[in-house]
Design a protein around this motif. Structure first.
Motif, PDB file in Angstrom:
ATOM      1  N   GLU A  64       0.817  -1.208   0.000  1.00  0.00           N
ATOM      2  CA  GLU A  64       0.000   0.000   0.000  1.00  0.00           C
ATOM      3  C   GLU A  64       0.855   1.263   0.000  1.00  0.00           C
ATOM      4  O   GLU A  64       0.476   2.275  -0.591  1.00  0.00           O
ATOM      5  CB  GLU A  64      -0.922   0.005   1.220  1.00  0.00           C
ATOM      6  N   PRO A 127      -9.772   3.349   0.185  1.00  0.00           N
ATOM      7  CA  PRO A 127      -8.827   2.868  -0.830  1.00  0.00           C
ATOM      8  C   PRO A 127      -7.407   2.870  -0.292  1.00  0.00           C
ATOM      9  O   PRO A 127      -7.024   3.735   0.504  1.00  0.00           O
ATOM     10  CB  PRO A 127      -9.013   3.875  -1.978  1.00  0.00           C
ATOM     11  N   SER A 128      -6.617   1.928  -0.747  1.00  0.00           N
ATOM     12  CA  SER A 128      -5.264   1.766  -0.211  1.00  0.00           C
ATOM     13  C   SER A 128      -4.390   2.983  -0.471  1.00  0.00           C
ATOM     14  O   SER A 128      -3.489   3.269   0.308  1.00  0.00           O
ATOM     15  CB  SER A 128      -4.617   0.520  -0.819  1.00  0.00           C
ATOM     16  N   GLU A 309     -10.605  12.970  -2.785  1.00  0.00           N
ATOM     17  CA  GLU A 309      -9.644  12.277  -1.923  1.00  0.00           C
ATOM     18  C   GLU A 309      -8.720  13.272  -1.238  1.00  0.00           C
ATOM     19  O   GLU A 309      -8.331  13.081  -0.079  1.00  0.00           O
ATOM     20  CB  GLU A 309      -8.852  11.264  -2.746  1.00  0.00           C
ATOM     21  N   ASP A 371     -14.572   2.250   0.691  1.00  0.00           N
ATOM     22  CA  ASP A 371     -14.339   1.153  -0.240  1.00  0.00           C
ATOM     23  C   ASP A 371     -14.774  -0.161   0.388  1.00  0.00           C
ATOM     24  O   ASP A 371     -14.973  -0.250   1.593  1.00  0.00           O
ATOM     25  CB  ASP A 371     -12.843   1.079  -0.584  1.00  0.00           C
TER      26      ASP A 371
END
Length: 530
Positions: A64, A127-128, A309, A371
């Motif tokens: 990640e 999300p990663s 994001e 997610d």
């Protein structure tokens, strides 16, 4: 322990409860304990911060962090500089602090805290790339911030800013080099040396991480960056008895946070916070609504991340233990107005953590960033057998693993590795090649040294891609038949050897075996034996 339970149920960062315990114990509290030793608080805080960074690095997943490493590095350096400048200007012009005090406050509150961020986001699957940036940033930005606070708190003016920037770059480079070196050497040693007791592995891992900090600090580099990088390398090196090591580090991290926050709560004098409440609100408002968003958007401009994001990452810049610990540096250095700096930082951290913490999951949901949770990773624990030149791999099959329904023979482990025991519903048995594996099973796999890594890679590939891993694009990494580049045709038995020769041998006609006569008992050459 009660505070840990309450914080985990409420969704609030645990630091608030620990600070509250310290305030209740200290001056103006129930027990009226007198404590004003800022130097001791700083020493213990540094030690606790080393443990917290080590625990964070051990838990960081390289898969990640690696894709977002450049973005995290820019946010934790360039972004910190932008945040320091804007926050310092607000503290000087809006609150009336002199430039030294304003710069110290700007530097102190520009560091984010991983423990505070992820204690709130633990129930929100993201999300990663977002979790990777936030986690790496919180691990990296402590180093440049500490250097800035120490420089601003030193006696005399900072004459040449370019020298300060060069010093920061040099210390970060030294810390990074030492952290990577110590982490690599430590993982190499732990993977190839069998310690006499499994309980020594967690202690050894934490000792190596602390050694990285010590080496970095003694070399006039960034010890905080060194310990985080060393721990990250150790955490992604498939060390023996890893679940036990991870649990040990997690417990030490909790202990460090609890002790540190209680001590910081003891150090503060609540009735002195009243006069600095509104200055803290003003500085925190500029930091949260202006400095942090600008630092995120400007530093991440070269990277193609969606705006929503970036908005979430701007709001996720939680402050925790680090700013309050760093606020003790000017107190120890005797900077004028250092008590007021500490009070402003203390109030800012508490108030804006109370605001940002509970609203982070709500914001992630509104921005539609949440997610689907990823399937649990296949739990593999390794124990080296030094004298036997082999390894015992303890494999746990999680609920969503695609290893469920696969036969033992379909694992296609490399030659030198075999499933020797299956534990199912508190009963153990020796499997046959046709034994069907189920979720919740625990496997004991024996592998020789040369194929240990190949066996683990194959197990993980089957856990992710099922029995056809390697045939349909899922890399097993083991070089067994059916891996990408050399797939065997369906219907042909798979040998446990490597490469395509195993498949060819499986279908090669068997030649009659010649019976040995008396002359064949004589010594033969290597060629004849072959």
């Amino acid at each position: 322990m009660a505070a840990v339970r309450i914080s985990s149920r409420s969704g609030l960062p645990s630091l608030l409860l620990y600070l509250g315990i310290g305030i209740a114990l200290g001056q103006d509290g129930i027990f009226d304990v007198k404590f004003d030793n800022a130097e001791l608080t700083q020493v213990i805080g540094y030690a606790a911060l080393v443990v917290i960074l080590a625990e964070g690095g051990l838990g960081a997943k390289w898969k990640e962090v690696r894709p977002v490493l450049p973005a995290a590095a820019v946010v934790s350096t360039v972004g910190v500089g932008i945040s320091v400048g804007i926050t310092a200007a607000a503290a000087h012009y809006l609150v009336g602090l002199d430039w030294r005090q304003a710069l110290i406050i700007g530097a102190v509150v520009s560091s984010t805290d991983a423990a505070a961020v992820f204690s709130v986001l633990r129930r929100v699957p993201l999300p990663s790339r977002i979790t990777g940036v936030l986690e790496a940033e919180s691990g990296f930005n402590d180093a440049p911030v500490v250097i800035l606070v120490v420089a601003f708190s030193a006696v005399g003016p900072v004459e040449h800013w370019y020298l300060l920037i060069g010093e920061i770059a040099l210390e970060l480079a030294i810390g990074a080099a030492i952290g990577i070196t110590v982490g690599w050497l430590g993982s190499l040693g732990l993977r190839h040396v069998a310690l006499p007791a499994s309980g020594l592995y967690p202690i050894a891992v934490m000792a190596i991480a602390v050694m990285a900090y010590a080496a970095g600090a003694m070399a006039h580099g960034s010890g905080f960056l060194a310990v985080y990088l060393a721990a990250m390398i150790l955490g992604n090196s498939k060390l023996p008895h890893w679940p036990a090591t991870r649990g040990f580090a997690d417990g030490l991290g909790w202990l460090a946070q609890i002790g540190m926050f209680v001590l910081l709560g003891l150090l503060v004098t609540p009735h002195d916070l009243v006069d600095d409440f509104w200055p803290a609100i003003v500085v925190g408002l500029v930091l949260t609504m202006v400095a942090r968003p600008l630092s995120v958007f400007l530093s991440l401009a070269p990277f193609r991340l969606p705006a929503r994001e970036k908005v979430l990452m701007s709001w996720a810049g939680l402050r925790g233990a680090v700013p309050i610990i760093l606020a003790t540096i000017p107190m120890v250095s005797g900077v004028e107005g250092s008590t007021r700096i500490f009070n402003i930082v203390f109030v800012l951290v508490i108030v804006y953590t109370l605001i940002q913490g509970p609203t982070l999951p709500w914001l992630a949901d509104k921005l539609k960033i949440a997610d689907e949770p990823e399937p649990d990773d296949l739990g593999i624990e390794s124990a080296p057998l030094e004298r036997l030149r082999g390894h015992l791999l303890s494999v746990g099959i999680p609920a969503k693993s695609k290893m469920h329904g696969v036969e033992v023979g379909e694992l296609r482990l490399p030659a030198g590795a075999a499933v020797t025991l299956v534990v199912r519903e508190e009963e153990s048995f020796v499997p046959s090649p046709t034994t069907v594996l189920r979720r919740g099973d625990e496997l004991l796999v024996v592998a020789t040294d040369p194929v240990r890594d190949k066996a683990e890679a194959r197990l993980r590939a089957v856990g992710e891609g099922g029995k056809l891993a390697g045939w349909l694009g899922t890399s097993g990494g083991s070089g067994v038949s059916g891996t990408p580049g050399n797939p065997g045709p369906p219907g042909i038995p798979k040998a446990s050897g490597t490469g395509g020769s195993a498949v060819r041998q499986a279908v090669k006609p068997v030649r009659p075996v010649k019976k040995l006569g008396p002359a064949d008992d004589a010594p033969t050459t290597n060629a004849r034996r072959s």
